[in-house]
Motif scaffolding. Structure first.
Motif, PDB file in Angstrom:
ATOM      1  N   GLY A  11      10.610  10.720 -27.186  1.00 18.95           N
ATOM      2  CA  GLY A  11      10.037  11.780 -28.016  1.00 18.95           C
ATOM      3  C   GLY A  11       9.330  12.831 -27.190  1.00 18.95           C
ATOM      4  O   GLY A  11       9.432  14.036 -27.470  1.00 18.95           O
ATOM      5  N   CYS A  46       7.063   8.775 -29.683  1.00 20.01           N
ATOM      6  CA  CYS A  46       6.317  10.022 -29.540  1.00 20.01           C
ATOM      7  C   CYS A  46       4.992   9.644 -28.880  1.00 20.01           C
ATOM      8  O   CYS A  46       4.173   8.944 -29.468  1.00 20.01           O
ATOM      9  N   MET A  60       5.759  17.009 -32.205  1.00 24.63           N
ATOM     10  CA  MET A  60       6.641  16.077 -31.510  1.00 24.63           C
ATOM     11  C   MET A  60       7.408  15.188 -32.488  1.00 24.63           C
ATOM     12  O   MET A  60       8.601  14.930 -32.313  1.00 24.63           O
ATOM     13  N   VAL A  61       6.738  14.723 -33.516  1.00 26.38           N
ATOM     14  CA  VAL A  61       7.402  13.878 -34.508  1.00 26.38           C
ATOM     15  C   VAL A  61       8.540  14.640 -35.179  1.00 26.38           C
ATOM     16  O   VAL A  61       9.649  14.113 -35.351  1.00 26.38           O
ATOM     17  N   THR A  64      11.482  15.096 -32.808  1.00 20.46           N
ATOM     18  CA  THR A  64      12.215  13.844 -32.651  1.00 20.46           C
ATOM     19  C   THR A  64      13.085  13.567 -33.867  1.00 20.46           C
ATOM     20  O   THR A  64      14.265  13.192 -33.732  1.00 20.46           O
ATOM     21  N   ARG A  65      12.524  13.772 -35.034  1.00 22.99           N
ATOM     22  CA  ARG A  65      13.320  13.584 -36.255  1.00 22.99           C
ATOM     23  C   ARG A  65      14.530  14.527 -36.261  1.00 22.99           C
ATOM     24  O   ARG A  65      15.647  14.119 -36.599  1.00 22.99           O
ATOM     25  N   MET A  94      12.019   5.370 -34.904  1.00 24.00           N
ATOM     26  CA  MET A  94      10.941   6.258 -34.472  1.00 24.00           C
ATOM     27  C   MET A  94       9.634   5.488 -34.356  1.00 24.00           C
ATOM     28  O   MET A  94       9.258   4.727 -35.253  1.00 24.00           O
TER      29      MET A  94
END
Length: 314
Positions: A11, A46, A60-61, A64-65, A94
Motif C-alpha cells: 500500500g 497500508c 493510501m487506503v 490501494t483499493r 487489505m
C-alpha cells in the motif's frame, strides 16, 4: 508450495508511485514477483509510521483499493467469507499497519476503513498514538479509552486485530478487551532473538489459546544477531520454536518484504530479500523437521482457516 504472506507494505508503494504519476503498480511491479515465489495470498498493508493524519491514511487506503479494483482480472479480493473459494487467481486482502491518523471518532473511522475493504489492522506502529502504544512507547502505557472503543468495533465488524508492533501492556489490554482471535502478522520468537518486536512465550501461548496466528518475519534483525544466521533456515527455527511451544496451527507467514521501499534493500534475510525467494522459507521449514502437510498448513491453510472463522459473509 503456495504461501499466504500476511504482511507486505505494498500500500505504501502504491501511494508513493501514484504520487509520481504511475498507476497499475500492483499489476506491473508486484504480481509477477509474487507468482515467482508461489505467493498465492498477500496482505496488502497500508503502512503508517506515526505522524500521518486521517486524511493521509484515507489517501493510501483509497489508492490501494483503486489498484485492487483495477486488477480484479488477476486477483481475488477478500472482503468476506464468500471470497475464500478457489478461483485460480491469487487472493489479496487489505490491511492497515498503524492507525495514528485516528485521533477521535474511532468507531466511525474504523467503520470507514472496513467499508473500503480493510480486514486486518493494527492500532499502532512503534509509536504512541491516540489509540495504543507501540514497542518504542511508554512501557506502562497500553490502550487508551478511544483504543478500547476501536478494538471493540473491530471485533464487532469481524476485522482482525493485528498485535505486531504493540508493546506488552497494549497486547495484554487487547487480550482483556477482546474475545476472538488475535494475529501477529509479522513477528518472531523473542526467546531466539531478544528484540521488542518479537513475542514472549506468554504472548505466543495467549495468541494460540485464542486460535490466532503468528506470521514469521523475514526482516534480518528479528531473526538473529549474527549476520551469518540471518537467513531462511534460522527464520524457520523460529517456526520450530513457536510450533513446539504452541502448535503448528499457530504458525503462518508474514515476510514484511521491503525491497520496493526506499533504503530497505539490505534489511531482509540473505535469501529472503523479495517475494520471488519465498520458497526458501519452505525449504527451511522442511530442514527444521516440518512435514509436507505441516508446511502446507503454515504456508497457506492456517490463514484461510482463520479467515473463514472470523470474516463475515458479505
Amino acid at each position: 508450495m503456495r504461501i499466504f504472506d500476511l504482511h507486505a507494505d505494498i500500500g505504501w508503494d502504491i501511494l508513493h508511485q501514484h504520487q509520481q504519476g504511475r498507476t497499475g503498480v500492483l499489476r506491473s511491479d508486484h504480481l509477477d514477483k509474487l507468482a515467482a515465489g508461489e505467493v498465492e495470498g498477500v496482505g496488502i498493508a497500508c503502512y503508517f509510521e506515526g505522524e500521518e493524519s486521517w486524511e493521509q491514511m484515507q489517501q493510501m487506503v483509497l489508492a490501494t483499493r483503486q489498484e485492487i479494483e483495477a486488477t480484479l482480472d488477476r486477483v481475488t479480493w477478500i472482503r468476506g467469507r464468500q471470497d475464500l473459494t478457489e478461483t485460480g487467481k491469487p487472493h489479496v486482502i487489505m490491511t492497515v499497519e498503524g492507525m495514528c491518523g485516528i485521533r477521535d471518532q474511532a468507531e466511525q473511522k474504523i467503520q470507514w476503513l472496513y467499508d473500503q475493504g480493510v480486514r486486518i489492522a493494527s492500532l499502532c506502529w512503534n509509536e504512541e498514538n491516540a489509540l495504543a502504544t507501540g514497542v518504542k512507547g511508554t512501557v506502562v502505557r497500553g490502550l487508551s479509552e478511544e483504543g478500547r472503543k476501536a478494538v471493540r468495533k473491530m471485533e464487532e465488524l469481524g476485522m482482525i486485530l493485528d498485535v505486531s508492533h504493540t508493546n506488552e501492556k497494549t497486547f495484554w489490554d487487547m487480550i482483556e478487551v477482546t474475545e476472538g482471535p488475535l494475529i501477529a502478522t509479522h513477528s518472531n520468537a523473542r526467546a531466539l532473538r531478544a528484540v521488542d518486536r518479537n513475542l514472549t512465550d506468554q504472548q505466543i501461548r495467549a495468541i494460540a489459546l485464542r486460535g490466532g496466528l503468528i506470521g514469521l518475519n523475514a526482516a534480518r534483525n528479528f531473526i538473529a544477531a549474527d549476520p551469518q544466521q540471518q537467513d531462511a533456515l534460522h527464520l524457520a527455527a523460529h517456526g520450530r520454536y513457536i510450533a513446539d511451544l504452541a502448535g503448528v496451527n499457530t504458525l503462518a507467514v508474514g515476510f514484511d518484504f521491503m525491497d520496493f521501499l526506499d533504503g530497505h534493500t539490505t534489511s531482509m534475510a540473505s535469501d529472503l530479500t523479495h517475494a520471488g525467494q519465498a520458497q526458501n522459507l519452505m525449504k527451511g521449514l522442511r530442514a527444521q523437521g516440518f512435514s509436507e502437510q505441516q508446511c502446507r498448513d503454515i504456508g497457506y491453510d492456517n490463514v484461510i482457516g482463520l479467515l473463514k472463522r472470523v470474516l463475515k459473509q458479505e
